[in-house]
Design a protein around this motif. Structure first.
Motif, PDB file in Angstrom:
ATOM      1  N   LEU A   1      32.721 -46.679  -7.723  1.00 23.51           N
ATOM      2  CA  LEU A   1      32.714 -45.559  -6.781  1.00 23.51           C
ATOM      3  C   LEU A   1      32.043 -45.947  -5.469  1.00 23.51           C
ATOM      4  CD1 LEU A   1      32.040 -42.619  -9.237  1.00 23.51           C
ATOM      5  CD2 LEU A   1      34.068 -42.906  -7.792  1.00 23.51           C
ATOM      6  N   LEU A   2      31.024 -46.773  -5.534  1.00 25.51           N
ATOM      7  CA  LEU A   2      30.364 -47.225  -4.307  1.00 25.51           C
ATOM      8  C   LEU A   2      31.286 -48.094  -3.450  1.00 25.51           C
ATOM      9  CD1 LEU A   2      26.794 -48.031  -5.674  1.00 25.51           C
ATOM     10  CD2 LEU A   2      27.519 -46.009  -4.368  1.00 25.51           C
ATOM     11  N   THR A   3      32.231 -48.787  -4.074  1.00 27.80           N
ATOM     12  CA  THR A   3      33.149 -49.634  -3.303  1.00 27.80           C
ATOM     13  C   THR A   3      34.146 -48.826  -2.482  1.00 27.80           C
ATOM     14  OG1 THR A   3      34.875 -49.871  -5.010  1.00 27.80           O
ATOM     15  CG2 THR A   3      33.020 -51.432  -5.078  1.00 27.80           C
ATOM     16  N   ILE A   4      34.279 -47.554  -2.793  1.00 29.64           N
ATOM     17  CA  ILE A   4      35.246 -46.732  -2.061  1.00 29.64           C
ATOM     18  C   ILE A   4      34.893 -46.648  -0.578  1.00 29.64           C
ATOM     19  CG2 ILE A   4      36.143 -44.369  -1.834  1.00 29.64           C
ATOM     20  CD1 ILE A   4      36.252 -44.315  -4.918  1.00 29.64           C
ATOM     21  N   VAL A   5      33.615 -46.784  -0.245  1.00 29.43           N
ATOM     22  CA  VAL A   5      33.213 -46.791   1.167  1.00 29.43           C
ATOM     23  C   VAL A   5      33.871 -47.970   1.892  1.00 29.43           C
ATOM     24  CG1 VAL A   5      31.247 -47.000   2.739  1.00 29.43           C
ATOM     25  CG2 VAL A   5      31.071 -45.579   0.701  1.00 29.43           C
ATOM     26  N   THR A   6      33.972 -49.118   1.236  1.00 32.51           N
ATOM     27  CA  THR A   6      34.619 -50.263   1.876  1.00 32.51           C
ATOM     28  C   THR A   6      36.122 -50.027   2.024  1.00 32.51           C
ATOM     29  OG1 THR A   6      34.982 -51.482  -0.193  1.00 32.51           O
ATOM     30  CG2 THR A   6      32.882 -51.845   0.947  1.00 32.51           C
ATOM     31  N   ILE A   7      36.713 -49.311   1.073  1.00 30.39           N
ATOM     32  CA  ILE A   7      38.135 -48.985   1.184  1.00 30.39           C
ATOM     33  C   ILE A   7      38.347 -47.997   2.336  1.00 30.39           C
ATOM     34  CG2 ILE A   7      40.132 -47.983  -0.009  1.00 30.39           C
ATOM     35  CD1 ILE A   7      38.798 -48.987  -2.649  1.00 30.39           C
ATOM     36  N   GLU A   8      37.427 -47.074   2.506  1.00 32.95           N
ATOM     37  CA  GLU A   8      37.502 -46.158   3.650  1.00 32.95           C
ATOM     38  C   GLU A   8      37.420 -46.933   4.966  1.00 32.95           C
ATOM     39  OE1 GLU A   8      35.626 -41.894   2.622  1.00 32.95           O
ATOM     40  OE2 GLU A   8      34.213 -43.568   2.515  1.00 32.95           O
ATOM     41  N   PHE A   9      36.528 -47.900   5.041  1.00 27.40           N
ATOM     42  CA  PHE A   9      36.430 -48.733   6.233  1.00 27.40           C
ATOM     43  C   PHE A   9      37.757 -49.444   6.480  1.00 27.40           C
ATOM     44  CE2 PHE A   9      35.696 -52.863   8.224  1.00 27.40           C
ATOM     45  CZ  PHE A   9      35.132 -52.458   9.417  1.00 27.40           C
ATOM     46  N   GLY A  10      38.383 -49.916   5.400  1.00 24.97           N
ATOM     47  CA  GLY A  10      39.696 -50.550   5.526  1.00 24.97           C
ATOM     48  C   GLY A  10      40.733 -49.589   6.073  1.00 24.97           C
ATOM     49  N   GLY A  11      40.661 -48.337   5.690  1.00 30.03           N
ATOM     50  CA  GLY A  11      41.578 -47.328   6.229  1.00 30.03           C
ATOM     51  C   GLY A  11      41.375 -47.126   7.717  1.00 30.03           C
ATOM     52  N   TRP A  12      40.119 -47.103   8.134  1.00 33.55           N
ATOM     53  CA  TRP A  12      39.833 -46.987   9.572  1.00 33.55           C
ATOM     54  C   TRP A  12      40.386 -48.205  10.304  1.00 33.55           C
ATOM     55  CZ3 TRP A  12      36.605 -50.359  12.312  1.00 33.55           C
ATOM     56  CH2 TRP A  12      36.408 -50.019  13.650  1.00 33.55           C
ATOM     57  N   PHE A  13      40.180 -49.397   9.738  1.00 29.68           N
ATOM     58  CA  PHE A  13      40.701 -50.614  10.343  1.00 29.68           C
ATOM     59  C   PHE A  13      42.223 -50.555  10.442  1.00 29.68           C
ATOM     60  CE2 PHE A  13      42.360 -54.956   9.894  1.00 29.68           C
ATOM     61  CZ  PHE A  13      41.831 -55.525  11.039  1.00 29.68           C
TER      62      PHE A  13
END
Length: 135
Positions: A15-27
């Motif tokens: 669940l904590l890794t989802i923040v990195t996936i969100e960053f990927g979405g912004w990218f």
């Protein structure tokens, strides 16, 4: 529903890794706006890497609950629990790493990371599926 300590720990990290996936979405929003110079090949691999991360993290969370429903022990239990989460890291990382570089139009030598992730996905799902069928 009560999760095992193993499932709770792995699910918490995932669940904590989802923040990195969100960053990927912004990218990715920057990529599709043309703010990041990429070839069509690189855009395709960036989309694939981002999508695989999100889908496989979601599947990995489901696998934690399902793993608690098996009688698997030892190495088989850990393969069932960690195969899909490892695939999320390796497959998405393989897409990104193998498309890195200026003006790239085909995968570089790091494409092997993608295939290692595919092997982790197969090992995890086969082990968990078998564990569920024989439980």
């Amino acid at each position: 529903m009560v999760l095992s300590d193993e499932s709770r720990y792995v699910a918490g990290v995932m669940l904590l890794t989802i923040v990195t996936i969100e960053f990927g979405g912004w990218f990715m929003t920057r990529v599709v706006r043309g703010q990041v110079p990429m070839t069509d090949f690189q855009k395709s691999f960036a989309r694939a890497g981002h999508a695989h991360a999100g889908v496989l993290v979601t599947l990995g969370l489901i696998c934690q609950v399902l793993a608690d429903s098996t009688t698997l022990t030892g190495l088989a239990d850990w393969v069932a629990r960690l195969g899909v989460p490892a695939a999320a890291i390796l497959m998405s990382g393989g897409f990104f790493a193998s498309s890195a570089g200026r003006d790239r139009t085909q995968p570089n030598r790091f494409v092997w990371i993608l295939w290692l992730g595919a092997a982790a996905l197969a090992a995890g799902t086969l082990t968990l599926g078998t564990g569920l069928l024989v439980a």
